[in-house]
Design an enzyme around this catalytic site. Structure first.
Site, PDB file in Angstrom:
ATOM      1  CG  HIS A   1      -7.368  -3.873   0.905  1.00 47.14           C
ATOM      2  ND1 HIS A   1      -6.116  -3.332   0.727  1.00 47.14           N
ATOM      3  CD2 HIS A   1      -8.026  -3.024   1.738  1.00 47.14           C
ATOM      4  CE1 HIS A   1      -6.013  -2.209   1.400  1.00 47.14           C
ATOM      5  NE2 HIS A   1      -7.162  -2.001   2.033  1.00 47.14           N
TER       6      HIS A   1
ATOM      7  CD  GLU B   1      -7.077   1.222   0.838  1.00 54.42           C
ATOM      8  OE1 GLU B   1      -8.238   1.402   0.470  1.00 54.42           O
ATOM      9  OE2 GLU B   1      -6.752   0.954   2.000  1.00 54.42           O
ATOM     10  CG  ASN B   2      -4.051   3.911   2.538  1.00 55.27           C
ATOM     11  OD1 ASN B   2      -3.874   2.710   2.683  1.00 55.27           O
ATOM     12  ND2 ASN B   2      -5.080   4.540   3.068  1.00 55.27           N
TER      13      ASN B   2
ATOM     14  CG  ASP C   1      -1.711  -1.234   1.421  1.00 54.77           C
ATOM     15  OD1 ASP C   1      -1.167  -2.316   1.185  1.00 54.77           O
ATOM     16  OD2 ASP C   1      -2.872  -1.143   1.838  1.00 54.77           O
TER      17      ASP C   1
ATOM     18  CG  HIS D   1      -0.510   0.294   5.869  1.00 60.16           C
ATOM     19  ND1 HIS D   1      -0.628   1.675   5.893  1.00 60.16           N
ATOM     20  CD2 HIS D   1      -1.462  -0.122   4.998  1.00 60.16           C
ATOM     21  CE1 HIS D   1      -1.593   2.062   5.086  1.00 60.16           C
ATOM     22  NE2 HIS D   1      -2.116   0.977   4.534  1.00 60.16           N
TER      23      HIS D   1
ATOM     24  CG  ASN E   1     -10.215   0.101   3.877  1.00 55.82           C
ATOM     25  OD1 ASN E   1      -9.135  -0.301   3.428  1.00 55.82           O
ATOM     26  ND2 ASN E   1     -10.290   0.874   4.940  1.00 55.82           N
ATOM     27  CG  HIS E   2      -9.124   4.253   2.928  1.00 53.41           C
ATOM     28  ND1 HIS E   2     -10.052   4.730   3.820  1.00 53.41           N
ATOM     29  CD2 HIS E   2      -8.099   3.752   3.675  1.00 53.41           C
ATOM     30  CE1 HIS E   2      -9.611   4.528   5.059  1.00 53.41           C
ATOM     31  NE2 HIS E   2      -8.436   3.941   4.999  1.00 53.41           N
TER      32      HIS E   2
ATOM     33  CG  HIS F   1      -6.484  -3.291   5.441  1.00 48.14           C
ATOM     34  ND1 HIS F   1      -6.980  -2.015   5.212  1.00 48.14           N
ATOM     35  CD2 HIS F   1      -6.908  -3.631   6.687  1.00 48.14           C
ATOM     36  CE1 HIS F   1      -7.687  -1.623   6.271  1.00 48.14           C
ATOM     37  NE2 HIS F   1      -7.641  -2.571   7.182  1.00 48.14           N
TER      38      HIS F   1
END
Length: 259
Positions: free
Chosen positions: A151, A41-42, A10, A178, A68-69, A176
């Site tokens: 994820h 996603e981050n 991520d 990290h 999820n983000h 997810h």
């Protein structure tokens, strides 16, 4: 022929994007990478912007996966619709924009399928069962090699998915949390597996965030906006080597960069 597939953890914040742009090209050359999947996603702290996506592609990603983000930056919806090389979880409700899987051209005409799934344990339960969605997707993908980014929060859910898809996917990795895990292995039927890739972002942090902000939360302090930590970055990644004839994974190794 051995197919070298790189999965990158991520990307967190603009500093993570900058780290990826510095480190990924050399990492690809060093390991003779044929195909790269990056979870983005981050990249905007939470969520992804079109600008972040273009930067990740220019760094050397073939496909970007999310989690999820996905919807934290709503302007991304058009990007998801227009660009088939960026995936959101396939078990999101079908009415949502974008796609959860794709098949892409690899070396020697190999068809490389990538699936993005999201877990349900300690996550948003308002998604379809990732196990049954995988069952429905894999037979219709018409891919020689299938890669899965799962994820998910729970290690047990990730491990269960690895065993469930053993022999049906060439590689499955978790994203997810990290935090990079040390359980790289090839499962009995030929699926390469690792519970979590880790992250690409600030090294001296709590999963990318300034430590004092996370400490404050656990001490019961007033909520504060999450901010990425300053300083040097890390790039966490795993290299999967797949036999191009049998389509089975033959080795899995961490190729992290700490700077």
């Amino acid at each position: 022929m051995q197919l070298h597939i790189l999965a990158v953890g991520d990307v967190v914040s603009r500093s993570g994007v900058s780290c990826l742009r510095r480190q990924l090209p050399g990492l690809r050359r060093l390991h003779g990478v044929h195909f790269t999947v990056v979870n983005g996603e981050n990249a905007a702290g939470v969520g992804l912007t079109a600008e972040d996506g273009e930067d990740i592609f220019s760094a050397g990603a073939d496909v970007i996966t999310l989690g999820n983000h996905t919807w934290s930056k709503m302007k991304i919806t058009r990007f998801l619709e227009d660009n088939r090389y960026i995936l959101r979880p396939a078990n999101f409700p079908q009415r949502l924009p974008g796609r959860g899987w794709g098949v892409y051209e690899g070396p020697m005409g190999l068809r490389i399928g990538v699936v993005n799934l999201i877990g349900r344990v300690e996550m948003d339960p308002n998604v379809d069962n990732p196990f049954t969605v995988a069952d429905s997707l894999l037979p219709k993908m018409e891919a020689d090699v299938v890669l899965v980014d799962f994820h998910a929060e729970a290690t047990s859910e990730k491990l269960a998915m690895g065993w469930y898809l053993d022999g049906r996917a060439a590689a499955l990795w978790g994203t997810h949390t990290h935090v990079p895990t040390a359980d790289c292995r090839v499962l009995p039927k030929g699926t390469g597996y690792v519970t979590d890739l880790g992250m690409t972002g600030p090294r001296d942090s709590v999963i990318g965030i300034q430590p004092q902000i996370s400490i404050n939360k656990f001490l019961g302090g007033l909520p504060r906006r999450y901010e990425p930590a300053p300083g040097p970055c890390q790039l966490n990644a795993v290299l999967f080597t797949v036999d191009s004839e049998t389509h089975a994974c033959v080795s899995v190794e961490r190729v992290d960069v700490w700077n």
